[in-house]
Design a protein around this motif. Structure first.
Motif, short mmCIF file in Angstrom:
data_model
loop_
_atom_site.label_atom_id
_atom_site.label_comp_id
_atom_site.label_asym_id
_atom_site.label_seq_id
_atom_site.Cartn_x
_atom_site.Cartn_y
_atom_site.Cartn_z
N GLY A 230 -53.24 40.36 54.00
CA GLY A 230 -52.76 40.78 55.30
C GLY A 230 -51.39 41.42 55.30
O GLY A 230 -50.74 41.45 56.34
N ARG A 231 -50.94 41.95 54.18
CA ARG A 231 -49.61 42.54 54.11
C ARG A 231 -49.69 44.06 54.23
O ARG A 231 -50.77 44.64 54.17
N SER A 232 -48.54 44.68 54.35
CA SER A 232 -48.48 46.13 54.53
C SER A 232 -48.61 46.83 53.19
O SER A 232 -48.63 46.21 52.12
N LEU A 233 -48.67 48.18 53.26
CA LEU A 233 -48.92 48.99 52.07
C LEU A 233 -47.82 48.83 51.03
O LEU A 233 -48.10 48.57 49.84
N VAL A 234 -46.58 48.96 51.42
CA VAL A 234 -45.45 48.87 50.47
C VAL A 234 -45.33 47.46 49.90
O VAL A 234 -45.05 47.28 48.72
N ASP A 235 -45.55 46.46 50.74
CA ASP A 235 -45.49 45.06 50.30
C ASP A 235 -46.55 44.80 49.23
O ASP A 235 -46.26 44.19 48.18
N ILE A 236 -47.76 45.26 49.46
CA ILE A 236 -48.85 45.05 48.49
C ILE A 236 -48.54 45.77 47.18
O ILE A 236 -48.71 45.21 46.09
N PHE A 237 -48.07 47.00 47.26
CA PHE A 237 -47.79 47.77 46.05
C PHE A 237 -46.65 47.16 45.24
O PHE A 237 -46.70 47.12 44.01
N GLY A 238 -45.62 46.67 45.93
CA GLY A 238 -44.52 46.02 45.23
C GLY A 238 -44.98 44.79 44.46
O GLY A 238 -44.57 44.57 43.32
N PHE A 280 -37.95 41.34 41.17
CA PHE A 280 -37.75 40.37 42.24
C PHE A 280 -36.60 40.80 43.15
O PHE A 280 -36.69 40.68 44.38
N TYR A 281 -35.52 41.32 42.56
CA TYR A 281 -34.40 41.83 43.36
C TYR A 281 -34.86 42.97 44.27
O TYR A 281 -34.51 43.04 45.44
N GLN A 282 -35.64 43.90 43.69
CA GLN A 282 -36.09 45.06 44.46
C GLN A 282 -37.00 44.64 45.62
O GLN A 282 -36.87 45.16 46.73
N ILE A 283 -37.90 43.70 45.37
CA ILE A 283 -38.78 43.22 46.44
C ILE A 283 -37.96 42.56 47.55
O ILE A 283 -38.23 42.74 48.74
N SER A 284 -36.96 41.78 47.15
CA SER A 284 -36.10 41.14 48.15
C SER A 284 -35.37 42.18 48.98
O SER A 284 -35.23 42.03 50.21
N PHE A 285 -34.91 43.27 48.35
CA PHE A 285 -34.21 44.32 49.07
C PHE A 285 -35.13 45.08 50.03
O PHE A 285 -34.72 45.46 51.12
N VAL A 286 -36.39 45.27 49.62
CA VAL A 286 -37.33 46.03 50.45
C VAL A 286 -37.85 45.21 51.62
O VAL A 286 -37.89 45.68 52.77
N LEU A 287 -38.26 43.97 51.36
CA LEU A 287 -38.93 43.18 52.39
C LEU A 287 -37.97 42.45 53.32
O LEU A 287 -38.32 42.17 54.47
N SER A 299 -45.27 50.94 55.89
CA SER A 299 -46.56 51.64 55.94
C SER A 299 -46.46 53.08 55.47
O SER A 299 -47.42 53.83 55.56
N ASP A 300 -45.30 53.48 54.97
CA ASP A 300 -45.08 54.86 54.55
C ASP A 300 -45.45 55.02 53.08
O ASP A 300 -44.95 54.30 52.21
N HIS A 301 -46.33 55.98 52.80
CA HIS A 301 -46.77 56.20 51.42
C HIS A 301 -45.66 56.80 50.56
O HIS A 301 -45.67 56.64 49.33
N ASN A 302 -44.70 57.48 51.17
CA ASN A 302 -43.56 58.02 50.40
C ASN A 302 -42.75 56.90 49.77
O ASN A 302 -42.22 57.06 48.65
#
Length: 361
Positions: A230-238, A280-287, A299-302
């Motif tokens: 149930g997560r978004s596109l960027v979350d799943i890809f990360g 892990f750092y990058q995921i924390s920064f994004v989410l 939800s942005d593919h870019n």
């Protein structure tokens, strides 16, 4: 569409956008149009006849109904849609702590592998670093890994009351994610116990440590790959990139289990574990951005394509760190050995001078 309807729809979209912004949520244009439609439908029962009222009165009545628009958005299909797309459990502190621990472990393992390799090449290195040092280091590693797993389990227990604040669906999802983390911590605790037992009980093969390490990484990769319901596109890809790095680290550890000690494989495993921690750092920064005004569009593919570039540069950075560490450790060992040699030669010269003086006497 009449002028009155266009004004009213514009107002409804402004109210809907304001409500979503205050919740820190970004939605696509199609979803936003659907939300505005549902808010318009909610006003149908209270909308007065258009023939009898002017456009100004229709707009003012819409202003009075702003609270009803918000209630409709939260009580109908909108709540379900936003839950599926934008509910992001966890926090930045947990990801930051896990990334820091994996970075420290990777840096220590790379240093230990380089030390072993350099000591094998240098003949007089036994006087500098003994086998007892590596034996004690292995025992200490096992204790530290068990301690890290215990800290993670305690952290899950402390965070458990917070998930009661969620809705029923979010509560069930957060509870399952807690069990995911618990399974990972259990396998790392097994790794620490195996490391201690293999160096205390001489009958156990030391290669069991590499097997336990690969099992821990394989389990972690499997759980993180299925950690994105149930997560978004960027979350799943990360999380997919994270599970990819973990799987590669487990695969290298399994190859080490099948072969004898190889410094190249050990350094490759250390670089992948370091990549694991950095990601892990990058995921924390994004989410979990500190400033919600500059939050990533999940939800942005870019952003997905940008994360692939970040992943590659992170791996290049880990290789550079391993190379610098190798150069520093090698120079340090050689410098210490040269210092020992000069002190030993000085002692020999002093001893010879004393013998010559005694002969003369």
């Amino acid at each position: 569409m009449s002028q009155n309807q266009s004004k009213e729809n514009q107002l409804l979209m402004e109210v809907t956008g304001h409500r979503l912004k205050t919740k820190g949520i970004s939605v696509s244009s199609s979803l936003f149009t659907g939300l505005a439609k549902e808010a318009t439908d909610c006003l149908n029962p209270i909308r007065p006849p258009k023939k009898q009222l002017s456009s100004e009165f229709i707009v003012s009545s819409s202003l009075k109904s702003r609270r009803q628009i918000e209630i409709c958005i939260l009580s109908r299909r909108t709540e379900k849609t936003l839950h599926i797309k934008h509910f992001v459990p966890g926090d930045s502190q947990g990801h930051f702590l896990a990334g820091t621990l994996f970075l420290i472990i990777a840096l220590w393992w790379s240093t230990k592998s380089i030390l072993k390799h350099v000591c094998k090449q240098q003949k007089r290195s036994s006087s500098l670093i003994t086998k007892e040092f590596f034996f004690r280091a292995e025992l200490l590693e096992g204790i530290v890994i068990i301690g890290m797993a215990s800290v993670g389990i305690i952290g899950l227990y402390i965070a458990l009351p917070k998930i009661h604040q969620f809705s029923d669906k979010d509560y069930k999802l957060a509870l399952i994610l807690h069990w995911h983390h618990l399974a990972m911590y259990v396998f790392f605790a097994i790794l620490g116990g195996t490391k201690i037992l293999c160096f205390i009980i001489s009958s156990l093969p030391v290669s069991l440590v590499k097997l336990a390490l690969s099992n821990a990484f394989f389990v972690e990769a499997f759980i993180f790959y299925n950690h994105t319901h149930g997560r978004s596109l960027v979350d799943i890809f990360g999380h997919q990139l994270l599970s990819f790095a973990i799987f590669l680290a487990g695969l290298v550890a399994f190859i080490e289990f099948l072969t004898k000690s190889n410094v190249v494989l050990e350094l490759l495993r250390s670089s992948l574990i370091m990549l694991h921690g950095m990601w892990f750092y990058q995921i924390s920064f994004v989410l979990y951005p500190k400033n919600r005004n500059y939050a990533w569009d999940l939800s942005d593919h870019n952003n997905v394509m940008f994360l692939t570039i970040c992943f590659c540069f992170y791996y290049a950075l880990t290789c550079a760190i391993i190379g610098i560490n190798y150069a520093l450790v090698t120079c340090l060992v050689k410098w210490r050995l040269s210092k020992l040699c000069t002190s030993e030669t000085q002692l020999l010269k002093n001893h010879e001078q004393q013998e010559e003086s005694e002969d003369e006497i």
